[in-house]
Design a protein around this motif. Structure first.
Motif, PDB file in Angstrom:
ATOM      1  N   ARG A 128       0.838  -1.195   0.000  1.00  0.00           N
ATOM      2  CA  ARG A 128       0.000   0.000   0.000  1.00  0.00           C
ATOM      3  C   ARG A 128       0.881   1.256   0.000  1.00  0.00           C
ATOM      4  N   PRO A 129       0.378   2.365  -0.509  1.00  0.00           N
ATOM      5  CA  PRO A 129       1.179   3.603  -0.475  1.00  0.00           C
ATOM      6  C   PRO A 129       1.637   3.976   0.932  1.00  0.00           C
ATOM      7  N   SER A 130       0.792   3.692   1.918  1.00  0.00           N
ATOM      8  CA  SER A 130       1.139   4.019   3.307  1.00  0.00           C
ATOM      9  C   SER A 130       2.082   3.015   3.932  1.00  0.00           C
ATOM     10  N   ARG A 131       2.194   1.835   3.312  1.00  0.00           N
ATOM     11  CA  ARG A 131       2.957   0.723   3.879  1.00  0.00           C
ATOM     12  C   ARG A 131       2.510   0.422   5.315  1.00  0.00           C
ATOM     13  N   SER A 132       1.223   0.559   5.548  1.00  0.00           N
ATOM     14  CA  SER A 132       0.687   0.389   6.894  1.00  0.00           C
ATOM     15  C   SER A 132      -0.525  -0.522   6.891  1.00  0.00           C
ATOM     16  N   ARG A 134      -2.663  -0.303   9.235  1.00  0.00           N
ATOM     17  CA  ARG A 134      -3.713   0.438   9.939  1.00  0.00           C
ATOM     18  C   ARG A 134      -4.800   0.956   9.007  1.00  0.00           C
ATOM     19  N   ASP A 135      -4.473   1.169   7.729  1.00  0.00           N
ATOM     20  CA  ASP A 135      -5.499   1.623   6.794  1.00  0.00           C
ATOM     21  C   ASP A 135      -5.761   0.572   5.701  1.00  0.00           C
ATOM     22  N   ASP A 186       4.036  -0.825  14.216  1.00  0.00           N
ATOM     23  CA  ASP A 186       5.386  -0.262  14.143  1.00  0.00           C
ATOM     24  C   ASP A 186       6.437  -1.323  14.465  1.00  0.00           C
ATOM     25  N   GLY A 192       4.198   1.834   8.456  1.00  0.00           N
ATOM     26  CA  GLY A 192       4.571   2.958   7.607  1.00  0.00           C
ATOM     27  C   GLY A 192       6.019   3.368   7.714  1.00  0.00           C
TER      28      GLY A 192
END
Length: 210
Positions: A128-132, A134-135, A186, A192
């Protein structure tokens, strides 16, 4: 051995596993196992700990013994030699579809559901663009499952089998795993930013309830 704790599990994992990705995978599966335990109504702290311990050590022998001829077999052997409870040994063996441990108890069924999907969810987060995580929408994970070129080493049949074993629709299981990873994103490297190195000590914080 008395009932093993997270500290026992982390010490064992670090003794046999030096690579950071495998240590992070252990923590992600532990978080998923604890979430599945709560979903199954496990309220006893010792039992909840047992589910988490199995999640943390399920692959502890993989770095040294990565082939199907050795992985899980050697791990189960080491655990028995060191006096670990048999139900923990069986839980570790149950996560491998090729082992002779048929998942029967709720714990044994849960490790099948937690293992492959925890890794797959993390892989989905990292693209994902956020590399997270969480979204990360559950729908995105389900869509990636249909893309055979993505994370091709992950057996989609095992993802579905895990959901069936714990009696959850696959979208609900995906949602649970995402929620389990989010509080420790994290630490897992899916928040992210690059993950910190996981040292042998101290033991990483226990994942909070999602």
């Amino acid at each position: 051995m008395t009932e093993p704790t997270r500290a026992h599990a982390w010490a064992l994992l670090c003794e046999f596993t030096k690579t950071q990705p495998l240590r992070r995978h252990a923590l992600s599966v532990e978080a998923s196992m604890r979430a599945l335990a709560r979903r199954a109504g496990v309220g006893d702290p010792a039992e909840l700990e047992a589910w988490g311990v199995v999640g943390m050590i399920h692959d502890f022998d993989y770095e040294r013994f990565p082939t199907a001829a050795d992985h899980v077999w050697r791990g189960m052997e080491i655990l028995r030699e060191r006096g670990w409870p048999e139900r923990i040994v069986r839980g570790v063996g149950a996560h491998a579809s090729y082992s002779d441990v048929v998942p029967e108890s709720p714990l044994e069924r849960a490790i099948v559901a937690a293992d492959e999907l925890s890794g797959f969810v993390g892989a989905c987060a990292l693209v994902r663009p956020s590399r997270s995580v969480r979204d990360l929408p559950p729908e995105s994970v389900l869509k990636k499952m249909k893309d055979k070129a993505f994370a091709r080493a992950v057996d989609r049949g095992e993802l579905k089998r895990g959901a069936e074993l714990v009696g959850l629709p696959l979208p609900e299981l995906v949602t649970l795993v995402i929620a389990a990873q989010a509080p420790i994103a994290d630490l897992l490297g899916v928040g992210g930013a690059p993950a910190p190195d996981l040292e042998d000590a101290p033991v990483p914080p226990e994942p909070p309830a999602p």
